[in-house]
Design a protein around this motif. Structure first.
Motif, PDB file in Angstrom:
ATOM      1  N   THR A 295       0.856  -1.174   0.000  1.00  0.00           N
ATOM      2  CA  THR A 295       0.000   0.000   0.000  1.00  0.00           C
ATOM      3  C   THR A 295       0.896   1.229   0.000  1.00  0.00           C
ATOM      4  OG1 THR A 295      -1.741  -1.179   1.215  1.00  0.00           O
ATOM      5  CG2 THR A 295      -1.853   1.232   1.167  1.00  0.00           C
ATOM      6  N   LEU A 296       0.755   2.062  -1.036  1.00  0.00           N
ATOM      7  CA  LEU A 296       1.620   3.218  -1.217  1.00  0.00           C
ATOM      8  C   LEU A 296       0.791   4.485  -1.320  1.00  0.00           C
ATOM      9  CD1 LEU A 296       3.958   1.794  -4.019  1.00  0.00           C
ATOM     10  CD2 LEU A 296       4.353   1.726  -1.551  1.00  0.00           C
ATOM     11  N   GLN A 297       1.437   5.612  -1.095  1.00  0.00           N
ATOM     12  CA  GLN A 297       0.861   6.922  -1.376  1.00  0.00           C
ATOM     13  C   GLN A 297       1.611   7.502  -2.578  1.00  0.00           C
ATOM     14  OE1 GLN A 297      -1.699   8.773   0.036  1.00  0.00           O
ATOM     15  NE2 GLN A 297      -2.255   6.982   1.253  1.00  0.00           N
ATOM     16  N   ILE A 298       0.897   7.732  -3.662  1.00  0.00           N
ATOM     17  CA  ILE A 298       1.480   8.311  -4.876  1.00  0.00           C
ATOM     18  C   ILE A 298       0.655   9.534  -5.249  1.00  0.00           C
ATOM     19  CG2 ILE A 298       2.054   7.959  -7.308  1.00  0.00           C
ATOM     20  CD1 ILE A 298       2.331   4.976  -6.708  1.00  0.00           C
ATOM     21  N   GLY A 299       1.300  10.682  -5.280  1.00  0.00           N
ATOM     22  CA  GLY A 299       0.581  11.906  -5.620  1.00  0.00           C
ATOM     23  C   GLY A 299      -0.577  12.200  -4.694  1.00  0.00           C
ATOM     24  N   GLY A 300      -0.460  11.816  -3.425  1.00  0.00           N
ATOM     25  CA  GLY A 300      -1.523  12.048  -2.459  1.00  0.00           C
ATOM     26  C   GLY A 300      -2.668  11.068  -2.529  1.00  0.00           C
ATOM     27  N   ARG A 301      -2.551  10.045  -3.367  1.00  0.00           N
ATOM     28  CA  ARG A 301      -3.604   9.031  -3.486  1.00  0.00           C
ATOM     29  C   ARG A 301      -3.086   7.681  -3.001  1.00  0.00           C
ATOM     30  NH1 ARG A 301      -7.930   9.806  -7.533  1.00  0.00           N
ATOM     31  NH2 ARG A 301      -7.854  11.942  -8.317  1.00  0.00           N
ATOM     32  N   GLU A 302      -3.965   6.927  -2.386  1.00  0.00           N
ATOM     33  CA  GLU A 302      -3.614   5.572  -1.980  1.00  0.00           C
ATOM     34  C   GLU A 302      -3.626   4.649  -3.188  1.00  0.00           C
ATOM     35  OE1 GLU A 302      -5.213   1.960   0.924  1.00  0.00           O
ATOM     36  OE2 GLU A 302      -6.487   3.699   0.500  1.00  0.00           O
ATOM     37  N   CYS A 303      -2.597   3.828  -3.311  1.00  0.00           N
ATOM     38  CA  CYS A 303      -2.514   2.849  -4.386  1.00  0.00           C
ATOM     39  C   CYS A 303      -2.139   1.496  -3.813  1.00  0.00           C
ATOM     40  CB  CYS A 303      -1.479   3.266  -5.425  1.00  0.00           C
ATOM     41  SG  CYS A 303      -1.912   4.733  -6.369  1.00  0.00           S
ATOM     42  N   LEU A 304      -2.838   0.475  -4.227  1.00  0.00           N
ATOM     43  CA  LEU A 304      -2.471  -0.897  -3.905  1.00  0.00           C
ATOM     44  C   LEU A 304      -1.616  -1.418  -5.047  1.00  0.00           C
ATOM     45  CD1 LEU A 304      -5.874  -2.333  -2.589  1.00  0.00           C
ATOM     46  CD2 LEU A 304      -4.073  -1.129  -1.331  1.00  0.00           C
TER      47      LEU A 304
ATOM     48  N   ALA B 241      -3.630  -0.450  -8.364  1.00  0.00           N
ATOM     49  CA  ALA B 241      -5.040  -0.129  -8.185  1.00  0.00           C
ATOM     50  C   ALA B 241      -5.137   1.184  -7.421  1.00  0.00           C
ATOM     51  CB  ALA B 241      -5.761  -1.240  -7.436  1.00  0.00           C
ATOM     52  N   SER B 242      -5.600   2.228  -8.109  1.00  0.00           N
ATOM     53  CA  SER B 242      -5.633   3.581  -7.549  1.00  0.00           C
ATOM     54  C   SER B 242      -6.984   3.863  -6.908  1.00  0.00           C
ATOM     55  CB  SER B 242      -5.353   4.599  -8.661  1.00  0.00           C
ATOM     56  OG  SER B 242      -5.467   5.914  -8.182  1.00  0.00           O
ATOM     57  N   ALA B 243      -6.957   4.209  -5.627  1.00  0.00           N
ATOM     58  CA  ALA B 243      -8.194   4.408  -4.879  1.00  0.00           C
ATOM     59  C   ALA B 243      -8.966   5.619  -5.400  1.00  0.00           C
ATOM     60  CB  ALA B 243      -7.889   4.590  -3.403  1.00  0.00           C
ATOM     61  N   ILE B 244     -10.265   5.447  -5.561  1.00  0.00           N
ATOM     62  CA  ILE B 244     -11.179   6.501  -5.987  1.00  0.00           C
ATOM     63  C   ILE B 244     -12.100   6.832  -4.822  1.00  0.00           C
ATOM     64  CG2 ILE B 244     -13.040   7.100  -7.577  1.00  0.00           C
ATOM     65  CD1 ILE B 244     -10.309   6.920  -8.916  1.00  0.00           C
ATOM     66  N   GLY B 245     -12.121   8.084  -4.429  1.00  0.00           N
ATOM     67  CA  GLY B 245     -12.929   8.486  -3.284  1.00  0.00           C
ATOM     68  C   GLY B 245     -14.395   8.666  -3.616  1.00  0.00           C
ATOM     69  N   ASP B 246     -14.687   9.406  -4.675  1.00  0.00           N
ATOM     70  CA  ASP B 246     -16.060   9.655  -5.119  1.00  0.00           C
ATOM     71  C   ASP B 246     -16.192   9.135  -6.539  1.00  0.00           C
ATOM     72  OD1 ASP B 246     -18.480  10.839  -6.167  1.00  0.00           O
ATOM     73  OD2 ASP B 246     -18.424  12.250  -4.484  1.00  0.00           O
ATOM     74  N   TRP B 247     -16.783   7.975  -6.667  1.00  0.00           N
ATOM     75  CA  TRP B 247     -16.855   7.219  -7.926  1.00  0.00           C
ATOM     76  C   TRP B 247     -17.416   8.068  -9.061  1.00  0.00           C
ATOM     77  CZ3 TRP B 247     -14.571   2.908  -9.232  1.00  0.00           C
ATOM     78  CH2 TRP B 247     -15.084   2.064 -10.212  1.00  0.00           C
TER      79      TRP B 247
ATOM     80  N   PRO C 144       4.523   7.620 -14.451  1.00  0.00           N
ATOM     81  CA  PRO C 144       5.954   7.876 -14.299  1.00  0.00           C
ATOM     82  C   PRO C 144       6.568   7.165 -13.096  1.00  0.00           C
ATOM     83  CG  PRO C 144       4.812   9.902 -14.878  1.00  0.00           C
ATOM     84  CD  PRO C 144       3.752   8.871 -14.602  1.00  0.00           C
ATOM     85  N   SER C 145       5.822   7.070 -11.998  1.00  0.00           N
ATOM     86  CA  SER C 145       6.326   6.358 -10.826  1.00  0.00           C
ATOM     87  C   SER C 145       6.518   4.875 -11.126  1.00  0.00           C
ATOM     88  CB  SER C 145       5.359   6.547  -9.654  1.00  0.00           C
ATOM     89  OG  SER C 145       5.780   5.816  -8.526  1.00  0.00           O
ATOM     90  N   LEU C 146       5.565   4.284 -11.838  1.00  0.00           N
ATOM     91  CA  LEU C 146       5.674   2.871 -12.212  1.00  0.00           C
ATOM     92  C   LEU C 146       6.825   2.644 -13.178  1.00  0.00           C
ATOM     93  CD1 LEU C 146       1.884   2.034 -12.670  1.00  0.00           C
ATOM     94  CD2 LEU C 146       3.339   1.352 -10.757  1.00  0.00           C
ATOM     95  N   HIS C 147       6.967   3.527 -14.156  1.00  0.00           N
ATOM     96  CA  HIS C 147       8.052   3.375 -15.116  1.00  0.00           C
ATOM     97  C   HIS C 147       9.415   3.532 -14.450  1.00  0.00           C
ATOM     98  CE1 HIS C 147       5.534   4.244 -18.990  1.00  0.00           C
ATOM     99  NE2 HIS C 147       5.518   2.971 -18.635  1.00  0.00           N
ATOM    100  N   GLN C 148       9.507   4.407 -13.487  1.00  0.00           N
ATOM    101  CA  GLN C 148      10.768   4.583 -12.773  1.00  0.00           C
ATOM    102  C   GLN C 148      11.157   3.315 -12.031  1.00  0.00           C
ATOM    103  OE1 GLN C 148      10.780   7.820  -9.967  1.00  0.00           O
ATOM    104  NE2 GLN C 148      12.982   7.725  -9.653  1.00  0.00           N
ATOM    105  N   GLU C 149      10.155   2.626 -11.499  1.00  0.00           N
ATOM    106  CA  GLU C 149      10.420   1.425 -10.708  1.00  0.00           C
ATOM    107  C   GLU C 149      10.616   0.179 -11.578  1.00  0.00           C
ATOM    108  OE1 GLU C 149      11.015  -0.868  -7.299  1.00  0.00           O
ATOM    109  OE2 GLU C 149      10.866   1.312  -7.483  1.00  0.00           O
TER     110      GLU C 149
END
Length: 230
Positions: free
Chosen positions: A4-13, A56-62, A97-102
């Motif tokens: 579980t990561l924080q990327i750009g202020g969003r939670e991502c699994l 999987a990028s968390a969406i707060g308000d679908w 970009p974060s995924l490509h960097q990794e």
């Protein structure tokens, strides 16, 4: 491996499914999908013997974050239809970009279910970041979809579509258009991409049946296309 990561202020699994992944999968993750995402990733892994990474990028308000333009049949809230661009910019400017960097400059598959599927289709016309789009039970009944699709050709190589065979059988007149619109979309994509680069799969049941399994099938189809392309 799941993180579980924080990327750009969003939670991502983040799921790293094997060494030397061949594709990066990006999915919009609503509250209703949190309980099934682990199972979905396992089904993708079982369906195809190819290593991949799922973000999987968390969406707060679908509705607010995924609806590309306003349609009162989706929601009467004015904010609905005004913020999908922000979600797309997060994916293209921060998450990818974060995924490509990794993991390296691997092909990206963007996918989602319901409004997530609609958002994915729309994003495939708005950005050239994606190699494939997986749109499961997409809400292509939104007003003006065919006009938009005619005027904005997809910029991706492959598109997977699916729908439940009971979804168009509803008393809601707006939602009842989903069957006609997805058939039209499939024909439109065959002309745009070629018949080998898109598919429309019909599943048994209504909109609320086997969402994780349907989503896994869509991502697996896209991975197959990517690894077997010439």
């Amino acid at each position: 491996m799941k993180q579980t990561l924080q990327i750009g202020g969003r939670e991502c699994l983040l799921y790293n499914e094997g060494e030397k992944p061949k594709a990066l999968l990006v999915q919009t993750l609503g509250a209703q999908e949190r309980g099934s995402i682990d199972n979905e990733v396992a089904m993708i892994r079982e369906a195809i013997d190819v290593p991949f990474v799922m973000a999987a990028s968390a969406i707060g308000d679908w509705e607010v974050e995924l609806t590309p333009w306003h349609d009162p049949a989706i929601s009467k809230r004015q904010a609905v239809g005004e913020h999908a661009g922000e979600t797309l910019r997060f994916i293209t400017d921060e998450l990818i970009p974060s995924l490509h960097q990794e993991y390296g400059e691997l092909p990206i598959v963007l996918g989602g279910y319901s409004l997530g599927g609609l958002f994915s289709l729309w994003s495939g016309s708005e950005s050239d970041c994606f190699t494939a789009i997986a749109a499961m039970s997409p809400s292509v009944w939104i007003a003006g979809w065919q006009d938009y699709a005619r005027q904005h050709p997809v910029k991706t190589h492959y598109v997977y579509l699916s729908l439940g065979d009971r979804e168009e059988h509803t008393r809601n007149k707006a939602i009842a258009q989903v069957g006609n619109n997805i058939r039209w979309e499939h024909e439109h994509l065959k002309q745009t991409l070629g018949s080998d680069n898109t598919t429309l799969e019909w599943n048994t049941g209504n909109h609320f049946v086997d969402g994780a399994r349907r989503t896994a099938k869509g991502f697996a189809w896209c991975i197959n296309k990517i690894v077997n392309r010439k």
